[in-house]
Scaffold this motif. Structure first.
Motif, PDB file in Angstrom:
ATOM      1  N   ARG A   1       4.720   1.551  12.555  1.00  0.00           N
ATOM      2  CA  ARG A   1       6.260   2.005  11.654  1.00  0.00           C
ATOM      3  C   ARG A   1       6.062   1.392   9.888  1.00  0.00           C
ATOM      4  O   ARG A   1       4.628   1.427   9.661  1.00  0.00           O
ATOM      5  CB  ARG A   1       6.851   0.130  11.651  1.00  0.00           C
ATOM      6  N   LYS A   2       6.914   1.573   9.040  1.00  0.00           N
ATOM      7  CA  LYS A   2       6.512   2.107   7.859  1.00  0.00           C
ATOM      8  C   LYS A   2       6.103   0.387   6.911  1.00  0.00           C
ATOM      9  O   LYS A   2       6.939  -0.142   7.493  1.00  0.00           O
ATOM     10  CB  LYS A   2       7.317   2.898   6.916  1.00  0.00           C
ATOM     11  N   MET A   3       5.728   0.490   6.873  1.00  0.00           N
ATOM     12  CA  MET A   3       5.360  -0.474   5.850  1.00  0.00           C
ATOM     13  C   MET A   3       6.359  -1.349   4.644  1.00  0.00           C
ATOM     14  O   MET A   3       6.941  -0.499   4.147  1.00  0.00           O
ATOM     15  CB  MET A   3       4.320  -0.747   4.299  1.00  0.00           C
ATOM     16  N   SER A   4       7.000  -2.286   5.554  1.00  0.00           N
ATOM     17  CA  SER A   4       7.992  -2.799   5.088  1.00  0.00           C
ATOM     18  C   SER A   4       7.902  -4.702   4.578  1.00  0.00           C
ATOM     19  O   SER A   4       7.650  -5.098   5.380  1.00  0.00           O
ATOM     20  CB  SER A   4       9.073  -2.843   5.909  1.00  0.00           C
ATOM     21  N   LYS A   5       8.159  -5.098   3.435  1.00  0.00           N
ATOM     22  CA  LYS A   5       7.951  -6.202   2.906  1.00  0.00           C
ATOM     23  C   LYS A   5       9.065  -7.193   3.950  1.00  0.00           C
ATOM     24  O   LYS A   5       8.399  -8.654   4.097  1.00  0.00           O
ATOM     25  CB  LYS A   5       8.964  -6.829   1.559  1.00  0.00           C
ATOM     26  N   SER A   6      10.027  -6.977   3.991  1.00  0.00           N
ATOM     27  CA  SER A   6      10.656  -7.358   4.978  1.00  0.00           C
ATOM     28  C   SER A   6      10.526  -7.632   6.770  1.00  0.00           C
ATOM     29  O   SER A   6      10.819  -8.692   7.618  1.00  0.00           O
ATOM     30  CB  SER A   6      12.068  -6.800   5.620  1.00  0.00           C
ATOM     31  N   LEU A   7       9.526  -6.754   7.414  1.00  0.00           N
ATOM     32  CA  LEU A   7       8.639  -7.103   8.283  1.00  0.00           C
ATOM     33  C   LEU A   7       7.679  -7.772   8.104  1.00  0.00           C
ATOM     34  O   LEU A   7       7.344  -8.481   9.119  1.00  0.00           O
ATOM     35  CB  LEU A   7       8.293  -5.607   8.581  1.00  0.00           C
ATOM     36  N   GLY A   8       7.037  -7.915   7.426  1.00  0.00           N
ATOM     37  CA  GLY A   8       5.883  -8.913   7.008  1.00  0.00           C
ATOM     38  C   GLY A   8       4.652  -7.828   7.795  1.00  0.00           C
ATOM     39  O   GLY A   8       3.151  -8.356   7.043  1.00  0.00           O
ATOM     40  N   ASN A   9       4.595  -6.444   7.728  1.00  0.00           N
ATOM     41  CA  ASN A   9       3.054  -5.475   8.016  1.00  0.00           C
ATOM     42  C   ASN A   9       2.453  -4.800   6.555  1.00  0.00           C
ATOM     43  O   ASN A   9       2.262  -3.927   6.732  1.00  0.00           O
ATOM     44  CB  ASN A   9       3.784  -4.919   8.799  1.00  0.00           C
ATOM     45  N   VAL A  10       2.741  -5.926   5.742  1.00  0.00           N
ATOM     46  CA  VAL A  10       2.359  -5.091   4.270  1.00  0.00           C
ATOM     47  C   VAL A  10       1.095  -5.944   3.949  1.00  0.00           C
ATOM     48  O   VAL A  10       0.691  -6.895   3.790  1.00  0.00           O
ATOM     49  CB  VAL A  10       3.311  -5.208   3.083  1.00  0.00           C
TER      50      VAL A  10
ATOM     51  N   LEU B   1       0.818  -1.183   0.533  1.00  0.00           N
ATOM     52  CA  LEU B   1       0.819   0.235   0.277  1.00  0.00           C
ATOM     53  C   LEU B   1       0.851   0.955   0.022  1.00  0.00           C
ATOM     54  O   LEU B   1       0.572   2.100  -0.636  1.00  0.00           O
ATOM     55  CB  LEU B   1      -0.906  -0.366   1.079  1.00  0.00           C
ATOM     56  N   GLY B   2       1.738   1.132   0.440  1.00  0.00           N
ATOM     57  CA  GLY B   2       2.911   2.863   0.505  1.00  0.00           C
ATOM     58  C   GLY B   2       3.474   2.685  -0.913  1.00  0.00           C
ATOM     59  O   GLY B   2       3.103   3.668  -1.395  1.00  0.00           O
ATOM     60  N   HIS B   3       3.757   1.624  -1.734  1.00  0.00           N
ATOM     61  CA  HIS B   3       3.989   1.867  -3.118  1.00  0.00           C
ATOM     62  C   HIS B   3       3.271   2.013  -3.791  1.00  0.00           C
ATOM     63  O   HIS B   3       2.725   3.438  -4.494  1.00  0.00           O
ATOM     64  CB  HIS B   3       4.148   0.569  -3.509  1.00  0.00           C
ATOM     65  N   ALA B   4       1.973   1.826  -2.974  1.00  0.00           N
ATOM     66  CA  ALA B   4       0.101   2.385  -3.690  1.00  0.00           C
ATOM     67  C   ALA B   4      -0.104   3.937  -3.638  1.00  0.00           C
ATOM     68  O   ALA B   4      -0.577   4.316  -4.822  1.00  0.00           O
ATOM     69  CB  ALA B   4      -0.902   1.694  -3.575  1.00  0.00           C
ATOM     70  N   LEU B   5       0.124   4.750  -2.597  1.00  0.00           N
ATOM     71  CA  LEU B   5       0.126   5.933  -1.872  1.00  0.00           C
ATOM     72  C   LEU B   5       0.787   6.499  -3.464  1.00  0.00           C
ATOM     73  O   LEU B   5       0.512   7.719  -3.995  1.00  0.00           O
ATOM     74  CB  LEU B   5       0.431   5.884  -1.328  1.00  0.00           C
TER      75      LEU B   5
END
Length: 581
Positions: free
Chosen positions: A532-541, A14-18
């Motif tokens: 925290r910002k969305m991050s694939k490494s965190l898995g919160n995306v 979603l961060g990229h989508a924004l």
């Protein structure tokens, strides 16, 4: 208009989508006003992140690491990953309705971009802005690579705490000061007394080269000019005076100096001319050459810590720690943001860019209102970063990325044997070139004073390191627009003002003598419930297509389980991360 290239580490979130949505609004608005808008999409090779995720994939599927499959096969795996994820990312952007010019889509390691990157490095080298030097760096033992200061996270500890570290089975205790006694003697080894030092890192005693005290500290005045006996090697190490390193009010007021494994000790060592003793291998195991250190060699940093405490206890020079005495102690732990490993300051030869003049030019653009940062409050961050900038370390000890076009040219060993006595040749020279053949031709010119040397006598070996991803990203306005970069605006998240925007400004303006953009629009970021910002490494995306199409909670959980997170991370996000849904 240049789209900030998403990393090829996986699908968009979603961060990229924004960011895509904001840029799409601008591009459509300008088209409605009669402008021709060329909005160029692309994908970034993301050196460290992609290497880490491909390594995880290989280990998960084949139970082997990259060293077991070798560099060539690993790079093939990385390209396979890229080819698969690139189409996924492009499809997501198209489904979002992004009105991009897909005919001009780029990848930061494609042929055209690689040529620009190589040419830029070579020109900077020939202009004297790129140099190679051995300095202390942020070393990640898990990655076995240097990382930049802005890729280092810091954990503040106000009490002792056990933390998990990569490649170590048990947790390691941090936030503790250990006290040790050092015996003081004169130059003839006549005993004078003893002093105590405190350290958070007992394992680095092996690399101690001096003990520092403050010149105005009356407690140690009688020790000026004397020596301590190194507790392991039994060698004499000097007691030096250094008012910059030593804080008389902290601890015992006496500080062990380990120049090869601490940034403050590094500068202290430079000031006082003490030895530099490296004690760790790139993977964080002890490889010490001082006398009597063989029992420590081969141990990990953390096992060496325990072994050193045991050793110092046996010889009667360990005096406990702050945890034993219930004393409060605050410290900060440096963590690699990519691997989660504890940073180990290490001495390694690296490639650097001189940044002082580049930064000054970039600051003047903002001072003179030629470059506008919106919101204006971020101008203070711009100046803070650039005013305090250090020379930029651009080499990384990775396999995935732009291989550095630098060659070590040395004399063929067989030729050295036939050189007449009295003729001294340089051991090696480093050159920037497009090939080993070109490097040898350049070397012949530089070695023309040695008449007995010809091209058959020289061997050129390319540096095995790759360039920092941000170096190639900083050149995107040039590589995407053929050195005619002069767009009106760039829109990006406020977290990469320095990572990307400042570097584009410094590099692009140096090569093109003009700004790559006139306005920088910084927008907020989507964050999770923990901030925290969305991050694939965190898995919160969240996948934007799941927002478009809809997705069940089961689907969202499965997307986490099928990913490349660790078992611990997967459990956390499956059972906690989605609880708010």
């Amino acid at each position: 208009m240049l789209a900030p290239p998403p990393n090829v580490t996986g699908a968009l979130h979603l961060g990229h989508a924004l960011t895509t949505s904001i840029q799409d609004v601008y591009s459509r608005w300008y088209r409605m006003r009669g402008y021709e808008v060329n909005w160029v999409p692309g994908i970034d090779h993301a050196g460290i992140s992609t290497q880490v995720i491909v390594e995880k994939k290989i280990f998960k599927e084949k139970n082997i690491n990259r060293h077991q499959i070798g560099r060539e096969n690993f790079i093939k795996e990385a390209w396979n990953w890229k080819n698969n994820k690139e189409s996924v990312i492009s499809n997501q952007q198209k489904r979002l309705g992004a009105s991009m010019n897909w005919d001009n889509e780029y990848f930061t390691m494609d042929k055209n971009h690689s040529k620009v990157v190589n040419d830029a490095f070579i020109k900077l080298f020939n202009d004297g802005l790129v140099y190679r030097e051995t300095k202390i760096v942020n070393w990640c033992c898990a990655l076995q690579s240097v990382i930049s200061d802005i890729e280092v996270d810091h954990i503040d500890l106000n009490e002792p705490k056990y933390l998990s570290v990569p490649n170590h089975k048990i947790k390691v205790l941090f936030g503790v000061l250990y006290k040790f006694q050092y015996n003081v003697v004169d130059s003839n080894r006549n005993p004078i007394g003893s002093l105590d030092i405190e350290t958070t890192r007992p394992e680095t005693i092996l690399g101690d080269a001096a003990i520092a005290v403050h010149p105005k500290d009356n407690r140690y005045e009688k020790f000026h000019g004397k020596f301590c006996i190194h507790p392991v090697s039994n060698e004499l190490i000097p007691i030096i005076l250094d008012e910059i390193l030593v804080d008389m009010s902290f601890g015992t007021g006496a500080v062990k100096v380990t120049p090869s494994h601490d940034i403050n000790d590094y500068y202290c060592g430079k000031r006082n001319g003490v030895k530099f003793i490296s004690i760790f291998s790139p993977d964080g195991k002890v490889t010490c050459s001082i006398p009597n250190s063989s029992s420590f060699n081969g141990l990990s940093r953390w096992d060496a810590r325990t072994a050193m405490i045991d050793y110092m206890s046996k010889i009667g020079q360990y005096k406990g720690n702050t945890s034993d005495r219930n004393e409060k102690f605050s410290t900060s732990i440096s963590i690699c943001s990519r691997s989660g490993d504890i940073i180990e300051p290490m001495l390694f030869p690296q490639w650097y860019i001189k940044t002082k003049k580049l930064a000054e030019t970039s600051m003047n653009y903002v001072r003179n209102k030629e470059l506008k940062i919106v919101p204006e409050k971020y101008e203070s961050d711009w100046f803070k970063w650039l005013e305090n900038i250090q020379d930029w370390c651009i080499s990384r000890q990775l396999w995935w990325g732009h291989r550095i076009p630098a060659y070590r040219v040395s004399i063929n060993p067989d030729k050295i044997k036939s050189i007449p006595d009295g003729i001294k040749l340089p051991h090696e020279i480093w050159l920037a070139a497009n090939s080993s053949e070109e490097a040898i031709e350049i070397a012949i010119t530089k070695l023309k004073e040695y008449k007995n040397i010809d091209r058959l006598d020289l061997v050129a070996e390319q540096d095995s390191d790759v360039l920092d991803t941000w170096f190639s990203s900083g050149l995107l306005p040039l590589s995407c627009f053929n050195f005619n970069a002069n767009t009106d605006n760039i829109k990006t998240g406020n977290d990469i003002l320095f990572f990307w925007v400042a570097r584009m400004t410094m590099l692009s303006s140096y090569f093109s003598q003009c700004l790559p953009f006139k306005t920088v629009l910084l927008h907020p970021m989507i964050r999770d419930s923990n901030g925290r910002k969305m991050s694939k490494s965190l898995g919160n995306v969240l996948d934007p297509l799941d927002v478009i199409n809809g997705a069940t909670l089961t689907d969202l959980k499965n997307s986490v389980i099928s990913g490349l997170l660790s078992e611990k991370e997967t459990k956390m996000w499956v059972f906690i991360g989605f609880a708010w849904l």
